[in-house]
Design an enzyme around this catalytic site. Structure first.
Site, PDB file in Angstrom:
ATOM      1  N   ASP A 138      10.292 -29.747 -88.528  1.00 25.04           N
ATOM      2  CA  ASP A 138       9.699 -28.544 -89.107  1.00 25.04           C
ATOM      3  C   ASP A 138       8.772 -27.759 -88.188  1.00 25.04           C
ATOM      4  O   ASP A 138       8.907 -26.542 -88.080  1.00 25.04           O
ATOM      5  CB  ASP A 138       8.968 -28.911 -90.403  1.00 25.04           C
ATOM      6  N   CYS A 195      26.069 -17.822-109.510  1.00 27.34           N
ATOM      7  CA  CYS A 195      24.759 -18.233-110.034  1.00 27.34           C
ATOM      8  C   CYS A 195      23.630 -17.516-109.296  1.00 27.34           C
ATOM      9  O   CYS A 195      23.662 -17.354-108.075  1.00 27.34           O
ATOM     10  CB  CYS A 195      24.601 -19.746-109.883  1.00 27.34           C
ATOM     11  N   CYS A 202      11.958 -16.618-109.610  1.00 28.44           N
ATOM     12  CA  CYS A 202      10.830 -16.292-108.743  1.00 28.44           C
ATOM     13  C   CYS A 202       9.820 -15.412-109.474  1.00 28.44           C
ATOM     14  O   CYS A 202      10.158 -14.301-109.920  1.00 28.44           O
ATOM     15  CB  CYS A 202      11.309 -15.585-107.474  1.00 28.44           C
TER      16      CYS A 202
END
Length: 384
Positions: A138, A195, A202
């Site tokens: 990350d 979908c 959100c």
């Protein structure tokens, strides 16, 4: 020096060690397997969707292609660790006296957990094959999600996160770059179909289009990466989310196939499941560091975190939080003082708020905090 080992034997070694280290899935891809990623990343940055995350623009070239980061890489091993919750994290949003911390951050910092395990696996690969390896989790300029899709671990859904048929949207990713030649796996295909549940979920409309995220509107960005005051238009929509947001992840229908992760493997921090806002508002720097020891929450620092908690307090309609919020009007941090102003403007009636303003404004000099007072007084119809 390279040691002779068959591809089958090497794959068996990788899969065995990955399973032993707690990874739910592992696959291999090539460094040239994500040719569309550079243009998409460039558009994301060009549109300003990265907000204040300047490091994304600064590392654009290295992030765009694995070989730009490390020219010697020949194969990329992508590993996924399940962190699926045992309940829908959105249920916590109804407990307005509590703070909602993103599922991933309720465990020990995944950077530390995963990187150590990747190094163990990488060391065993080198012992058997020779050559060289590098591990990334990350923080390095590596596009893990496109690489995971290319390796067949899942696909990037319309919410831009990785989706797996087996684990839904709940996967940590790590990579091992190696100079060893390993046969790649077949890529996964997009299975989102028509979908759009994640987009509808959100709270701040952070998706201008499917597969596109404007981080500047994302609650995770606003509560974690954003270093300044949270823009007024998003404060009520944040609710009690005090670190990150799981709504788009939790809404994904593929989660029905996911299993809850082993808390032992992830080193779960139980105190972070449903923390009380009143307790969090009382944290000074030392107490904050102690309470979040080992958690990724600690990285944003006490002031930014308490700012988030004050926004949640302002949304709580809980009169018991008035005194803790009022105490923070005198905090050393202007960021905290400004958020306290907004919280109190929502928790007390106009006349009481005007009295607070009259007292506080005699000593306040920070322009941002003064602007918070002016805006809140106007919104409340109060006078100093």
């Amino acid at each position: 020096m390279r040691t002779s080992i068959s591809d089958t034997a090497l794959r068996q070694l990788i899969e065995r060690e990955a399973s032993r280290a707690g990874f739910a899935a592992v696959a291999v891809t090539r460094p040239d397997a994500i040719p569309l990623a550079p243009a998409r990343l460039s558009q994301f940055v060009g549109d300003g969707f990265h907000g204040s995350m300047a490091w994304m623009a600064e590392t654009l070239e290295r992030r765009a292609a694995p070989s730009a980061l490390w020219p010697e890489v020949r194969s990329i091993i992508v590993l996924a660790m399940n962190y699926g919750p045992d309940t829908d994290p959105r249920e916590l949003q109804t407990l307005t006296d509590r703070g909602a911390i993103s599922v991933y951050a309720r465990n020990r910092d995944y950077h530390d957990v995963i990187k150590g395990r990747l190094k163990e696996i990488a060391g065993k690969i080198v012992a058997r094959t020779g050559g060289d390896v590098k591990v990334f989790v990350d923080t390095a300029p590596v596009m893990e999600k496109p690489l995971a899709e290319a390796a067949g671990l899942g696909w990037q859904g319309k919410h831009t996160n990785l989706v797996s048929r087996e684990f839904g949207s709940w996967l940590f990713l790590g990579t091992i770059f190696t100079t060893a030649e390993i046969a790649p796996d077949a890529p996964e295909v997009d299975r989102c179909g028509s979908c759009h549940a994640c987009l509808d979920a959100c709270p701040t409309n952070a998706f201008p289009a499917p597969y596109r995220l404007d981080a500047r509107r994302c609650i995770s960005y606003l509560t974690i990466e954003n270093k300044g005051p949270i823009p007024l238009e998003f404060r009520q929509k944040i609710g009690n989310r005090i670190y990150g947001c799981d709504d788009c992840l939790a809404a994904c229908p593929w989660n029905k196939f996911a299993q809850a992760a082993s808390e032992q493997k992830l080193a779960a921090l139980d105190d972070l499941r449903e923390p009380r806002l009143a307790d969090l508002l009382a944290l000074d720097d030392a107490a904050f560091r102690a309470f979040f020891s080992g958690s990724p929450v600690k990285r944003i620092g006490r002031d930014r975190f308490v700012r988030n908690v004050l926004i949640a307090a302002g949304n709580s309609a809980d009169a018991a939080l008035v005194d803790p919020c009022q105490a923070l009007l005198g905090d050393a941090s202007a960021l905290v003082r400004g958020a306290a102003v907004w919280a109190l403007s929502r928790l007390v009636e106009a006349r009481a708020f005007s009295a607070l303003a009259h007292q506080a404004l005699t000593a306040e000099t920070d322009p941002d905090v003064l602007a918070e007072w002016r805006t809140a007084l106007e919104a409340n119809g109060a006078q100093t």
